[in-house]
Every structure is written in structure tokens, then in C-alpha cells.
Design a protein around this motif. Structure first.
Motif, mmCIF file in Angstrom:
data_model
loop_
_atom_site.group_PDB
_atom_site.id
_atom_site.type_symbol
_atom_site.label_atom_id
_atom_site.label_comp_id
_atom_site.label_asym_id
_atom_site.label_seq_id
_atom_site.Cartn_x
_atom_site.Cartn_y
_atom_site.Cartn_z
ATOM 1 N N ALA A 59 140.183 -33.660 -72.176
ATOM 2 C CA ALA A 59 138.855 -33.427 -72.880
ATOM 3 C C ALA A 59 139.168 -32.698 -74.515
ATOM 4 O O ALA A 59 138.766 -33.585 -75.616
ATOM 5 C CB ALA A 59 137.867 -32.597 -72.235
ATOM 6 N N ALA A 60 139.965 -31.891 -74.324
ATOM 7 C CA ALA A 60 140.257 -31.090 -75.643
ATOM 8 C C ALA A 60 140.964 -32.063 -76.467
ATOM 9 O O ALA A 60 140.768 -31.994 -77.685
ATOM 10 C CB ALA A 60 140.992 -29.751 -75.636
ATOM 11 N N THR A 61 141.806 -32.443 -76.085
ATOM 12 C CA THR A 61 142.775 -33.559 -76.846
ATOM 13 C C THR A 61 141.966 -34.762 -77.537
ATOM 14 O O THR A 61 142.070 -34.950 -78.698
ATOM 15 C CB THR A 61 143.950 -34.374 -76.129
ATOM 16 N N TRP A 66 138.703 -36.426 -82.411
ATOM 17 C CA TRP A 66 137.436 -36.740 -83.209
ATOM 18 C C TRP A 66 137.283 -35.845 -84.155
ATOM 19 O O TRP A 66 136.620 -36.065 -85.367
ATOM 20 C CB TRP A 66 136.084 -36.642 -82.275
ATOM 21 N N ALA A 67 137.581 -34.564 -84.084
ATOM 22 C CA ALA A 67 137.214 -33.593 -85.107
ATOM 23 C C ALA A 67 138.154 -33.877 -86.355
ATOM 24 O O ALA A 67 137.727 -33.974 -87.608
ATOM 25 C CB ALA A 67 137.777 -32.186 -84.585
ATOM 26 N N TRP A 100 128.694 -32.917 -89.136
ATOM 27 C CA TRP A 100 129.661 -33.896 -88.791
ATOM 28 C C TRP A 100 130.665 -33.135 -87.490
ATOM 29 O O TRP A 100 130.659 -33.615 -86.506
ATOM 30 C CB TRP A 100 130.426 -34.740 -89.537
ATOM 31 N N LEU A 101 130.957 -32.035 -87.945
ATOM 32 C CA LEU A 101 131.958 -31.359 -87.080
ATOM 33 C C LEU A 101 131.248 -30.505 -85.957
ATOM 34 O O LEU A 101 131.981 -30.121 -84.824
ATOM 35 C CB LEU A 101 132.985 -30.308 -87.922
ATOM 36 N N ALA A 102 130.268 -30.052 -86.542
ATOM 37 C CA ALA A 102 129.479 -29.176 -85.479
ATOM 38 C C ALA A 102 129.451 -29.377 -83.909
ATOM 39 O O ALA A 102 129.797 -28.771 -83.119
ATOM 40 C CB ALA A 102 128.136 -28.620 -86.095
ATOM 41 N N ALA A 107 131.219 -29.066 -78.374
ATOM 42 C CA ALA A 107 131.638 -29.605 -77.031
ATOM 43 C C ALA A 107 133.017 -29.072 -76.692
ATOM 44 O O ALA A 107 133.209 -28.722 -75.565
ATOM 45 C CB ALA A 107 132.093 -31.105 -77.544
ATOM 46 N N MET A 108 134.028 -28.623 -77.651
ATOM 47 C CA MET A 108 135.208 -28.076 -77.216
ATOM 48 C C MET A 108 134.948 -26.503 -76.837
ATOM 49 O O MET A 108 135.365 -26.155 -75.868
ATOM 50 C CB MET A 108 135.982 -27.987 -78.655
#
Length: 281
Positions: A59-61, A66-67, A100-102, A107-108
């Protein structure tokens, strides 16, 4: 696959999770508001990565990709079909990059969180991700000046209700849909979540009481709801109310509400009317 076909595949994934939104698309026309639909599909992609992938490193990958994508989209225009649609709209460029990044960063941050102690802690933990998504959505639909307080709360509650519907399936996950205090009060173990019992029914009903109270409180918060958020929240409230009255509440939650019909059309039309009136003011 063509660009249009690739885009539609992500919209279809969103609609598979929220089939009630098909009625909304009658009033939020995809040809006229492609960014509104792309943003909803992007939210579903992020939620699928945050909650649908069981291995945190996988999931982190995906979230890290997306980040990087959203971080560079304002200059590159994006590589992903959803990003390209969004950053073809001047609204995307007008927003601060951090907005956009928040959601991705939130999520991470929650990937390895365990089960919350109580309902208040559960609500607070889920609010980081769903609040960030609601802030992005509210700014897109209504502008930077609009408050996202109400949208953030109902988005969080909709997620907690969806998690409760998956109680049996997620009984082995680190983060359970019922908080620890609820499990202790009703003497439930992980194994007990997979099996029907009076204790499990009562625990689910107690969770529904807290959810319904929080939904009532959310109605007093400031800020508009997008058409999609209004439909999701309204269906969640009705489903929670129906399940709370049932002898087997989890079964009612898992079955859901019937799709379509005149009332569904009317609710979608009213949500669209409120949206149009708000942006016209």
C-alpha cells in the motif's frame, strides 16, 4: 486501451463501490463536469490503496506513486488518466499543492494504525484521511472559501459505516471496525466477530447508536456537501437507521439499501439543486 477507456475503467471502479452515484451522474453530467467525476474516482483509488491492500508495504508503494504523481502534475499535466483530467482544469492549478498531497500523506500515516480505543478515538483517527479528502473535494466543488467541516465529518462517518459492514471480513486485520472498548464491553474476541451471536449484534447496534448520534451532530456543522457526498451520507444515515432497528443488524448492513427508484432520483435532484444554488450565490 484508449484514453477514454482507461478513464472510464476508474470511474467504473468508483461506481462499483458506490452504485447509488449512477443517479447523480444524471445531474452532474460527465461531459460537462469531467473533473468532478475524476476527483471522485481519484478518492476511490486512494481509499482502495489505504484500506483495500492488506500488506502495508505494498500500500505504501502505491500511495508513494500517487504522491509523486500529484506533486508533479501541475507542471507535467499528469501521467495517470484521472490526473490528466483533473489538471486540465484551472481549479487544479489554483489549489495549493499541499491540498493535493494531504490525502495521500494522511493515507500513508494511517497504514499501520491499530484498533482505536473507543469511538471518539476511532472518529479522530479516521478524520485525518477523510477530512483531507473532504477539504480537497469541497474546494473543487465550491471554492477555497467554503468550509469543509460538515463534509469532513460525514465522509468519516460514511467510512466507519462501510468498515462496520465488513466486520466479518476484516476480523483478522490490525485495525478492527469496532473499537477496543466496545469489544471489551460485549466480551468479543476476533473469532467472535466472525460468528453471529447476541453479543455481536448488540456491539454492532451500540456502534450504530454512536454513528447516528454523530451524523445528527454533523448536520449542525458548517459547510456544503458535494452532490456525491450528500448522496453517500444520506444513504449511510438511512442504512444505519434501518440496521439499528433490525434483529440482525450486520445482515442488514451487508445487504444495503435497494438501488434506484423515484426517491433516489428525487434525492439526487435535490442534492444537485443545492449545489447549483450554492455556486450561483
Amino acid at each position: 486501451m484508449s484514453e477514454a477507456g482507461a478513464l472510464q475503467s476508474y470511474v467504473d471502479k468508483w461506481l462499483a463501490v458506490q452504485p447509488q452515484q449512477r443517479m447523480a451522474l444524471v445531474f452532474v453530467e460527465p461531459n460537462k463536469y469531467p473533473g468532478h467525476i475524476a476527483l471522485a474516482a481519484l478518492e476511490q483509488e486512494l481509499l482502495s490503496a489505504a484500506y483495500g491492500i492488506r500488506e502495508p508495504h505494498v500500500a505504501a508503494t502505491k500511495l508513494n506513486w500517487w504522491a509523486e504523481e500529484l506533486n508533479g502534475a501541475s507542471s507535467s499535466g499528469g501521467r495517470h488518466p484521472l490526473t490528466r483530467v483533473l489538471f486540465d482544469d484551472e481549479r487544479a492549478h489554483a489549489m495549493p499543492q499541499q491540498r493535493w498531497l494531504a490525502p495521500v500523506l494522511a493515507a500513508m500515516a494511517q497504514l499501520e494504525e491499530g484498533t482505536a480505543v473507543d469511538f471518539a478515538a476511532q472518529l479522530g483517527a479516521a478524520s485525518a484521511l477523510h477530512g483531507a479528502l473532504a477539504e480537497l473535494e469541497t474546494a473543487w466543488w465550491f471554492g477555497e472559501a467554503a468550509s469543509s467541516a460538515r463534509a469532513a465529518r460525514v465522509a468519516t462517518l460514511s467510512h466507519l459505516l462501510f468498515a462496520l459492514r465488513r466486520l466479518q471480513d476484516d476480523a483478522e486485520r490490525d485495525r478492527l471496525p469496532l473499537p477496543m472498548a466496545r469489544l471489551a464491553r460485549f466480551g468479543l474476541s476476533r473469532a467472535g466477530l466472525r460468528q453471529g451471536s447476541e453479543a455481536r449484534d448488540e456491539a454492532v447496534k451500540a456502534q450504530l447508536v454512536d454513528l447516528r448520534t454523530a451524523w445528527s451532530d454533523a448536520a449542525r456543522l458548517d459547510g456544503p456537501l458535494s452532490v456525491f457526498r450528500a448522496i453517500e451520507a444520506g444513504e449511510g444515515e438511512r442504512l444505519a437507521r434501518k440496521a439499528a432497528r433490525a434483529g440482525a443488524p450486520l445482515g442488514v448492513l451487508q445487504k444495503g439499501l435497494p438501488d434506484g427508484g423515484f426517491l433516489a432520483t428525487l434525492r439526487a435532484w435535490r442534492a444537485a439543486q443545492r449545489w447549483r444554488q450554492r455556486v450561483a450565490d
